[in-house]
Design an enzyme around this catalytic site. Structure first.
Site, mmCIF file in Angstrom:
data_model
loop_
_atom_site.group_PDB
_atom_site.id
_atom_site.type_symbol
_atom_site.label_atom_id
_atom_site.label_comp_id
_atom_site.label_asym_id
_atom_site.label_seq_id
_atom_site.Cartn_x
_atom_site.Cartn_y
_atom_site.Cartn_z
ATOM 1 N N SER A 39 2.809 -7.384 -7.621
ATOM 2 C CA SER A 39 1.805 -6.324 -7.507
ATOM 3 C C SER A 39 1.709 -5.490 -8.776
ATOM 4 O O SER A 39 0.644 -5.001 -9.131
ATOM 5 C CB SER A 39 2.134 -5.404 -6.326
ATOM 6 N N GLU B 195 13.612 2.997 -3.984
ATOM 7 C CA GLU B 195 12.927 3.671 -5.087
ATOM 8 C C GLU B 195 13.717 4.835 -5.663
ATOM 9 O O GLU B 195 13.711 5.047 -6.890
ATOM 10 C CB GLU B 195 11.543 4.143 -4.628
ATOM 11 N N ASP C 266 -4.694 -1.664 2.397
ATOM 12 C CA ASP C 266 -3.282 -1.357 2.638
ATOM 13 C C ASP C 266 -3.126 -0.124 3.529
ATOM 14 O O ASP C 266 -2.070 0.097 4.106
ATOM 15 C CB ASP C 266 -2.540 -1.130 1.315
#
Length: 317
Positions: free
Chosen positions: A40, A61, A120
């Site tokens: 992505s 993250e 999304d």
């Protein structure tokens, strides 16, 4: 009025990937970290060519930001990659403490920003990230408009010392800026000169602003379109010079009107040169699922709305 041509639509995230690949070849201190979204973020080539400088962190993250901050201590230049929602909202504390407060040379590279990641859905869309990041002391905030500019910005931030938030998108959009451009952080780009209104646009709205300027020209309205690719530090000199000439301004962004480019411009005007301003932005709401085109139309982020706001602001001069 100068006309711009779409030389072939491309996604801005691929511009980031191309820039990162080139950096891998040019600068051995550049390292890349990804939170399970290599495809992505178009980080495949960097991983393939420089596996020893690529770190797959997984869906962690906050850990990625901490590792990136640590890598700077040894002189590395880390580029982190994930969706804008996960690059900011999910890890804000880590960015604030480990990167901004600590003045670490981390490049936070955020794809799928705004509404245009589309299907999304609302939970993955983010419309407040510019505001979150520009409020951090010492953080540079960049929002690019097409493939070529995103590639140029990726190369430029590697040479810049300090934390950077680089925002780009998912969809294919017109590619119209110069392939060989020199990206100057903090320097606005005047795309078309005009006398009746200033249109300050950022990101995907820059092309829409150019389209609006063409429509306005047919209506006898001369629009000066400026690409504000760097939201912080803001090019106040260029903004004021233009608005002193035109007398009014429309700001256009794929972001909440709270905390975005428009509010930064309003602050500059209130302190230096009060003038009529209209906002093209999302009005204090979350997004929803839909195609990018459907969402941009529903939330009023297109050339026709820029034209409407321009006609309105001119009457307020």
């Amino acid at each position: 009025m100068k006309k711009y041509t779409n030389t072939g639509s491309k996604d801005t995230r691929s511009g980031f990937g191309a820039g990162l690949t080139e950096l891998g070849q040019k600068n051995e201190n550049v390292v890349a970290l990804c939170a399970d979204l290599i495809g992505s973020l178009k980080m495949d080539d960097f991983k393939k060519n420089h596996p020893e400088r690529f770190f797959q962190i997984g869906i962690a993250e906050a850990n990625m930001i901490g590792i990136a901050a640590g890598l700077t201590i040894g002189g590395k230049i880390p580029f982190t990659g994930t969706f804008a929602n996960f690059s900011t909202g999910r890890v804000y504390d880590q960015i604030r403490q480990s990167v901004a407060y600590s003045e670490k040379n981390v490049k936070i590279c955020a794809s799928h920003a705004g509404l245009t990641l589309g299907e999304d859905g609302a939970t993955h869309q983010i419309l407040e990230d510019i505001g979150l990041m520009k409020m951090l002391p010492g953080m540079t905030v960049i929002n690019t408009c097409d493939y070529n500019q995103t590639k140029a910005a990726t190369l430029a931030i590697a040479e810049y010392e300090g934390p950077v938030y680089l925002r780009f998108g998912r969809p294919v959009v017109p590619n119209f800026t110069a392939e060989d451009q020199q990206f100057e952080i903090g320097k606005a780009v005047v795309l078309t000169e005009g006398t009746d209104v200033t249109i300050l646009a950022t990101g995907h709205l820059v092309w829409e602003a150019l389209e609006a300027a063409n429509i306005l020209e047919q209506k006898g309205i001369s629009a000066e379109v400026i690409n504000i690719h760097t939201i912080k530090p803001l090019d106040e000199e260029a903004i004021l010079k233009s608005i002193r000439k035109t007398g009014c301004v429309v700001t256009a962004e794929e972001h909440n009107f709270l905390g975005g480019l428009g509010e930064s411009v309003a602050r500059v005007l209130s302190l230096n040169h009060p003038a009529a301003q209209e906002f093209v932005a999302v009005s204090d709401t979350f997004g929803e699922s839909g195609t990018p085109e459907q969402l941009m139309d529903k939330y009023g982020l297109n050339s026709s709305v820029i034209v409407e706001k321009t006609e309105k602001v001119i009457k307020r001069k």
